[in-house]
Design an enzyme around this catalytic site. Structure first.
Site, short mmCIF file in Angstrom:
data_model
loop_
_atom_site.label_atom_id
_atom_site.label_comp_id
_atom_site.label_asym_id
_atom_site.label_seq_id
_atom_site.Cartn_x
_atom_site.Cartn_y
_atom_site.Cartn_z
CD GLU A 85 51.50 29.89 -56.21
OE1 GLU A 85 52.15 30.92 -55.90
OE2 GLU A 85 50.49 29.52 -55.60
NE ARG A 95 49.13 24.75 -42.04
CZ ARG A 95 48.16 23.84 -41.93
NH1 ARG A 95 47.78 23.40 -40.75
NH2 ARG A 95 47.56 23.37 -43.02
CB CYS A 148 52.78 23.17 -53.68
SG CYS A 148 51.39 22.02 -53.74
CG HIS A 172 48.74 26.39 -55.08
ND1 HIS A 172 49.90 27.03 -54.74
CD2 HIS A 172 48.76 25.19 -54.43
CE1 HIS A 172 50.61 26.25 -53.91
NE2 HIS A 172 49.93 25.12 -53.70
N1 PCA Z 1 49.04 21.12 -52.01
C1 PCA Z 1 50.10 21.21 -51.02
C2 PCA Z 1 50.97 19.99 -51.26
C3 PCA Z 1 50.18 19.11 -52.18
C4 PCA Z 1 49.06 19.92 -52.63
O1 PCA Z 1 48.23 19.57 -53.48
C5 PCA Z 1 50.84 22.53 -51.04
O2 PCA Z 1 50.25 23.54 -51.43
O3 PCA Z 1 52.00 22.58 -50.68
#
Ligand code: PCA
Length: 220
Positions: A85, A95, A148, A172
């Site tokens: 990211e 959402r 996140c 991610h």
């Molecule tokens: N993914 C979510 C929140 C926790 C996670 O593991 C996100 O991408 O916001």
């Protein structure tokens, strides 16, 4: 504030959310507790998938370990790559409700904070290192607007306010195959590949080298 002697890395993962039984981020991160990476010791922490509480827990763990590098990991179900990211934005727009039943819509992560923060990780250098290790990876220009992004924004705010020497960022990761079987057509990555990816990322991030310029943007 307790200061550990050895330089350290804080790795965080999340609790399961959105009806999943597991969260691959914590599955991978928890494997790396106590690991040594180029003289740094790895501490791990599971964060709740909750607005507010996740950042409180992150701040407590940073206070406890005083790490030089903080890497927060989360599940991005449906993505095929390890997503590095680039940016966190100052917005909560959920959402679905979080694990505490809260669903903030269009509220700031930090009232009065700047619109966005960039990670200070050398993400292009990391991208190339992952590709050399034959692990599918990509630069991502959005961490979403859920928990996140909330955690990444809060982390980068803390770093920018208090200590620019700390490196921080958000990664991610895809579903594990055990989750993808319930989401037909969705990409997945096995746990060993993900934990290897995290080792590559940590090794690269603590080298403290300037990032390199290679094109890894998108046209849409
Ligand atoms: N993914 C979510 C929140 C926790 C996670 O593991 C996100 O991408 O916001």
């Amino acid at each position: 504030m307790t200061r550990t002697q050895k330089p350290s890395i804080l790795l965080t993962g999340f609790a399961p959310f959105g009806g999943e039984q597991i969260n691959p981020s914590w599955q991978a991160v928890s494997q790396l507790e106590g690991e040594h990476i180029s003289g740094f010791i790895v501490h791990t922490k599971e964060l709740p998938c909750e607005f507010g509480a996740s950042l409180k827990e992150l701040h407590l763990a940073i206070d406890k370990y005083a790490p030089q590098l903080v890497l927060c990991i989360g599940q991005a179900g449906g993505r095929a790559d390890i997503s590095l990211e680039r940016v966190a934005i100052n917005i909560n727009d959920a959402r679905i409700a979080d694990n505490a039943g809260k669903q903030p819509i269009d509220t700031p992560v930090i009232a009065g904070g700047p619109a966005a923060y960039f990670t200070n990780l050398p993400i292009k250098r990391i991208l190339l290192a992952l590709q050399q290790a034959e692990i599918p990876a990509a630069i991502s220009n959005t961490a979403g607007t859920y928990v996140c992004n909330h955690v990444m924004y809060g982390l980068m705010h803390l770093i920018n306010q208090h200590d620019t020497h700390v490196k921080g960022g958000f990664i991610h990761i895809p579903y594990l195959p055990s989750q993808a079987v319930n989401h037909q057509g969705a990409a997945s990555m096995n746990l060993e590949t993900v934990t290897n990816a995290l080792k590559v990322i940590m090794t690269c991030a603590i080298q403290d080298k300037q990032d390199i310029k290679v094109a890894a943007g998108t046209t849409h």
